[in-house]
Design an enzyme around this catalytic site. Structure first.
Site, PDB file in Angstrom:
ATOM      1  N   GLU A 155       0.799  -1.223   0.000  1.00  0.00           N
ATOM      2  CA  GLU A 155       0.000   0.000   0.000  1.00  0.00           C
ATOM      3  C   GLU A 155       0.838   1.283   0.000  1.00  0.00           C
ATOM      4  O   GLU A 155       0.790   2.060   0.949  1.00  0.00           O
ATOM      5  CB  GLU A 155      -0.954   0.014   1.202  1.00  0.00           C
ATOM      6  CG  GLU A 155      -1.906  -1.169   1.224  1.00  0.00           C
ATOM      7  CD  GLU A 155      -3.005  -1.026   2.278  1.00  0.00           C
ATOM      8  OE1 GLU A 155      -2.947  -0.088   3.080  1.00  0.00           O
ATOM      9  OE2 GLU A 155      -3.921  -1.863   2.274  1.00  0.00           O
ATOM     10  N   GLU A 175      -5.217  -8.597   1.110  1.00  0.00           N
ATOM     11  CA  GLU A 175      -5.808  -8.240   2.399  1.00  0.00           C
ATOM     12  C   GLU A 175      -7.297  -8.011   2.215  1.00  0.00           C
ATOM     13  O   GLU A 175      -7.709  -7.331   1.262  1.00  0.00           O
ATOM     14  CB  GLU A 175      -5.248  -6.927   2.973  1.00  0.00           C
ATOM     15  CG  GLU A 175      -3.882  -7.026   3.575  1.00  0.00           C
ATOM     16  CD  GLU A 175      -3.410  -5.702   4.163  1.00  0.00           C
ATOM     17  OE1 GLU A 175      -4.252  -4.879   4.588  1.00  0.00           O
ATOM     18  OE2 GLU A 175      -2.187  -5.503   4.180  1.00  0.00           O
TER      19      GLU A 175
END
Ligand code: GBH
Length: 472
Positions: free
Chosen positions: A173, A378
């Site tokens: 991320e 995720e």
């Protein structure tokens, strides 16, 4: 029709080093920006730090046993940079590398495939504090040198673990690292400078490209190299042109700022135009774009909730992107965009439950990255779990969340998305960044007083899915 997943679909769970390991001063580890940030009063809820976290650094054998109990086929973990290369420069520390080597061996002994993430936000503090250019504000990701340091570190870890880890991701991320770390300042190192955030985004992209090259140079040919993004499933509140334009702007800042250079070899021209008042992007050097556009063996998608935007009508209204009016924005050059409450039931993070965003993202990136397999690296939810008098943790909300999102993955598969696996966030309750230990995402409950682990009902439910390859 039974919701059955393809044979070989990988069932996993994910964690990150700073969120679970603790032992921050052991084995030669030096502080990361998250050690510093969490020790700064007012930055993390309750003054929590990762000093002990889940004590995974000492309890990893027990944690691998838990994974085996859950029947996981894969485990995604991150390597703590300051544990293996203290201060982010110079030689590696054997004790740090040994920790991960032993962990990986234990996983393999239990038939669990490791996926290693090289950077999940714990930049060595020294790279933020002491750096070549001498800018008064600080170093870290806004500085080009950090990308070079990352590539060196990637090579070190690949040399040490390359014979036993097949799947590698460079960054987790980068949007959060750049825009929460240097833009809104709600993540470490807590800087609030929109230009620094854009520079950080570029140097993270460059770090990925140089890091991927270093990985390939050190890894056997069978190794797979990817990156984990948290693309935003961003929608316009209405079809009015100004709302569609708000959507375009956020799509550029959340998604295309990364996928442009990664997949197409260029920053989107609308992003350059939107941010022209802030920077001319002269920190992008001629050969950077070729370096960033490395072939990807897979793309990791992290997904929690979508976003709904419009042109701002009332600049003082609550923004619903987790950042309120008056606070620094994580969206440089997009001050005229309002974020709205997303319809749907809310989790403990106040994030709306809406699995359709996951279908959209998996379909979109299958089209935008043809031939590149996807993993959901995720997905999960925080709820207010607690242990009952019989010592059980009953979390039906989380089971519903996981069921709905796995059904979304299945829907995307039916629509032709090339999804190869799913990693639940998270194996354990853990240090939830700015929220400290107040938010629990685990399939396994952690009593932070005793470090006792209790598999939640969602964990048992997920074990059933992993064992059968289908949704009940
Ligand atoms: C991930 O971050 C992290 O990789 C992981 O370490 C973390 O524990 C986990 O998720 C849970 O937070 O602000 O309401 O508009 C996710 C970070 C979450 C940032 C969703 C953007 C948008 C929701 N992202 N968020 S909102």
């Amino acid at each position: 029709m039974a919701t059955r997943f393809p044979p070989g679909f990988l069932w996993g769970a994910a964690t990150a080093a700073y969120q679970i390991e603790g032992a921050v001063q052991e084995g030669g580890r030096t502080p990361s920006i998250w050690d510093t940030f969490s020790r700064t009063p007012g930055k993390v809820l309750g003054g929590d730090t990762g000093d002990v976290a889940c004590d995974h650094f000492h309890r990893w054998r027990e944690d691998v046993r838990l994974m085996a109990e859950l029947g996981l086929g894969a485990y995604r973990f991150s390597v703590s940079w300051p544990r293996v290369q203290p201060t982010g420069r110079g030689p590696a520390v054997q004790r740090g590398l040994d920790f991960y080597r032993e962990l990986v061996d234990e996983l393999l002994a239990h038939g669990i495939q490791p996926m290693a993430t090289l950077y999940h936000w714990d930049l060595p503090q020294d790279l933020e504090t002491s750096f070549p250019s001498g800018s008064a504000a600080g170093g870290g990701w806004p500085e080009r040198d950090t990308a070079y340091r990352f590539a060196e570190y990637a090579g070190i870890v690949a040399e040490a673990l390359g014979d036993r880890v097949e799947r590698w991701t460079t960054l987790n991320e980068p949007w959060c690292s750049a825009f929460l770390g240097y833009g809104s300042g709600v993540h470490a190192p807590g800087r609030t400078d929109p230009v620094a955030a854009l520079r950080a985004a570029h140097h993270l992209n460059l770090a990925h490209g140089l890091g991927a090259q270093a990985l390939r140079a050190a890894l056997p040919a069978r190794a797979q190299v990817g990156i984990c993004l948290n693309p935003s499933a961003v929608r316009a509140r209405t079809d009015a042109p100004e709302d569609l334009d708000a959507r375009r702007r956020i799509d550029a800042l959340a998604n295309r700022v990364f996928t442009g250079p990664l997949l197409k070899g260029a920053y989107p021209s609308d992003l350059l135009a939107d941010t022209a008042g802030l920077t001319d992007w002269s920190f992008v050097r001629p050969r950077d774009l070729a370096a960033i556009r490395q072939p990807l063996d897979f793309l990791g998608i992290n997904y929690y909730t979508p976003a709904v935007v419009s042109a701002a009508t009332d600049p003082a209204a609550p923004r619903h992107d987790g950042h309120n009016a008056g606070e620094h924005s994580p969206w440089p050059g997009a001050d005229g965009v309002a974020f709205h409450r997303v319809p749907g039931e809310l989790t403990a993070m106040d994030w709306a439950v809406d699995p359709s965003g996951l279908v959209d993202l998996l379909t979109r990136y299958t089209a935008e990255a043809p031939g590149v397999p996807l993993y959901v690296t995720e997905n999960g939810a925080a709820y207010e779990d607690s242990v009952d008098a019989e010592g059980r943790v009953h979390d039906p909300d989380r089971i519903r969340y996981l069921h709905a999102h796995l059904a979304a993955v299945h829907e995307a598969l039916r629509a032709g998305a090339d999804v190869r696996g799913y990693f639940l966030w998270s194996l354990l309750d853990n240090f939830e960044w700015a929220y400290g230990y107040s938010k629990r995402f685990g399939a396994v409950y952690v009593d932070y007083g005793t470090q006792e682990r209790t598999v939640k009902s969602s964990g048992r439910w997920y074990a059933g899915v992993a064992a059968t390859g289908k949704l009940p």
